[in-house]
Design an enzyme around this catalytic site. Structure first.
Site, short mmCIF file in Angstrom:
data_model
loop_
_atom_site.label_atom_id
_atom_site.label_comp_id
_atom_site.label_asym_id
_atom_site.label_seq_id
_atom_site.Cartn_x
_atom_site.Cartn_y
_atom_site.Cartn_z
N LYS A 85 15.42 -3.04 -15.47
CA LYS A 85 14.11 -3.11 -14.81
C LYS A 85 14.02 -4.38 -13.96
CE LYS A 85 9.17 -3.47 -15.79
NZ LYS A 85 9.02 -4.77 -15.13
N ARG A 86 14.63 -5.45 -14.44
CA ARG A 86 14.59 -6.71 -13.70
C ARG A 86 15.26 -6.57 -12.33
NH1 ARG A 86 16.78 -9.38 -17.35
NH2 ARG A 86 14.92 -9.97 -18.49
#
Length: 509
Positions: free
Chosen positions: A267-268
């Site tokens: 997600k980062r």
């Protein structure tokens, strides 16, 4: 397993949050194989770890699979002959298998406290050994292998907390064939005596997974590479439980990697580079934080499925565009790569643009109509909207971007591209725009060819090259330096509106 056994595959996520796009790919590969072989696709929710359960995650998973076009035959929503399909609802059945292994001498009760386990870890680390509860260290711990029968019985009767651990051989080769990676060989001396049943009576992933795959008749276990280290333990469980002859075929899929290739896509990475890593938008029920989704970002589900299929699988030819039926026909596990697949956001955009190109103008307008009405009012003429879509669609990779880009079809410019004006405007440009306005009105041009002919003759009459006035005319009409074919734009607006806009621009710039 005989070749005549029906193909039954399962996607078995844990409801601990939003479904990662890599999980969607795993589900897709399962689905493609099942459909190709005339088999069954099962959804099983593996919620044995109740401490990590997240409300709404199961519904999110189900909706995500539907959106991308993966059809489930058996699962929590539609039931099936092996219901229930949530492991938490199957809890009572797992204990008998764990205790059956104890009776065979293939598992044991372990009464160790957290302090006991920590002491063991420190002792092994001090001896420069890898901390592990295994064939060597278990003999120094509090379990039914080291305690007398009477003490074990007394502990069980008094309700002492315990877990049930598998009893692995000290040195034995564990071999299995992976459909993607070939033969995998691991020595049991490198493996832990994993917990099978936790102190709360819930099974661990390992026991529940193997028992459910057996009871549900799973023929192929297709899952992510991160589960490869667990596979030898699962092979041992099949052997210990007497199910080795019907053990499913294993296929461990390569990881989806960061765009730069070093490590698993997270997600980062999506936040950093501006793309979704979840199929649908997700709002964390605890923090309220919202993460973007492919659906809400404007991707077509068919484009996402096509893109994911090619992240790790390679067709026999160099073809890139596949409908779902075509993917089903072409897919094979033999063509799945062992190495990780780098995610390419530009390629994701390209796929979406290809599927946008396949949509008719009418299909796109129907999809966008609510947004058109919301932004420009409910009295918009659909025929006009259809012409706008036809003009603008070639410029975009996402259909949703057409609506805000269409602003100059509904309202005169309130501002102009100042950088382009600075480059293109000369002392007599405004006078030239006024002359063009008069010429368009006098000619009453109605189609693109008429506007083009009028423009060229006007430029000639003014002694101007067409290139000198083409962009100023566009800026005067739309406020922007780029856009759809200019004469088609003028024809759609009409001679009167075009003339008014050119005079407005001449008075303001």
């Amino acid at each position: 397993m005989s070749d005549s056994r029906p193909v039954r595959v399962r996607f078995a996520p844990s409801p601990t949050g939003p479904l990662h796009i890599g999980g969607v790919r795993t589900a897709l590969y399962n689905y493609l194989l099942a459909r190709q072989m005339g088999g069954t696709m099962i959804l099983r929710i593996e919620d044995t770890d109740q401490t990590r359960y997240v409300p709404g995650a199961e519904a999110y998973i189900i909706e995500s699979l539907k959106w991308v076009g993966i059809e489930i035959e058996e699962g929590p929503e539609n039931g099936g002959p092996h219901a229930p399909y949530r492991q938490s609802e199957r809890k009572p059945m797992y204990r008998q298998y764990a205790e059956g292994l104890i009776e065979k001498g293939l598992a044991y009760y372990a009464f160790d406290t957290e302090d006991d386990l920590e002491t063991m870890r420190k002792r092994l680390e001090a001896s420069k050994m890898q901390p592990a509860y295994d064939a060597v260290s278990r003999m120094g711990m509090k379990n039914s292998l080291t305690l007398g029968q009477d003490e074990v019985k007394a502990r069980l009767e008094s309700g002492d907390p315990y877990v049930i651990r598998i009893k692995l051989p000290r040195k034995e080769e564990v071999r299995f064939h992976d459909e993607i990676r070939g033969w995998v060989v691991v020595n049991s001396s490198t493996m832990d005596d994993k917990v099978l049943l936790k102190s709360d009576g819930m099974p661990t992933y390992h026991l529940a997974n193997v028992v459910d795959d057996y009871l549900m008749g799973i023929s192929h276990v297709i899952r992510g590479e991160e589960w490869l280290p667990s596979a030898p333990l699962h092979v041992m469980l099949y052997r210990y439980l007497g199910w080795e002859e019907v053990m499913p075929k294993f296929a461990h899929l390569p990881l989806l990697l960061k765009p730069e290739g070093n490590g698993k896509l997270s997600k980062r990475d999506g936040d950093r580079l501006g793309f979704p890593v979840f199929p649908l938008q997700w709002t964390d029920p605890k923090t309220g934080e919202t993460s973007s989704g492919y659906r809400e970002s404007g991707y077509f589900p068919e484009a996402v499925a096509n893109m994911l299929a090619l992240l790790g699988w390679h067709p026999s030819d160099n073809r890139e565009l596949f409908s779902m039926p075509e993917l089903i026909e072409a897919f094979s596990l033999e063509k799945v790569s062992k190495s990780g697949a780098k995610f390419d956001v530009n390629k994701a955009h390209w796929f979406n643009q290809q599927y946008l190109a396949q949509r008719s103008d009418e299909e796109l307008l129907s999809t966008l109509w609510p947004a058109f009405e919301a932004q420009y009012g409910s009295q918009i003429d659909r025929a006009y909207g259809l012409q706008i879509v036809a003009l603008l669609r070639e410029k975009f990779q996402f259909a949703k971007d057409i609506v805000p880009a269409a602003h100059y079809f509904f309202q005169r410019p309130s501002d102009y591209d100042r950088e382009a004006v600075a480059k293109k405007w000369k002392e007599d440009t405004n006078a030239s725009l006024m002359a063009l306005a008069a010429a368009f009105e006098d000619a009453a041009s109605s189609d693109a060819e008429g506007f083009e002919s009028c423009f060229k003759s006007s430029c000639e009459a003014m002694g101007k090259k067409t290139g000198e006035l083409m962009q100023p005319m566009r800026i005067g009409v739309s406020g922007e330096a780029m856009g759809p074919p200019i004469f088609e734009l003028l024809a759609l607006l009409g001679a009167t509106e075009v003339a008014e806009r050119l005079r407005l621009a001449a008075s303001l710039l």
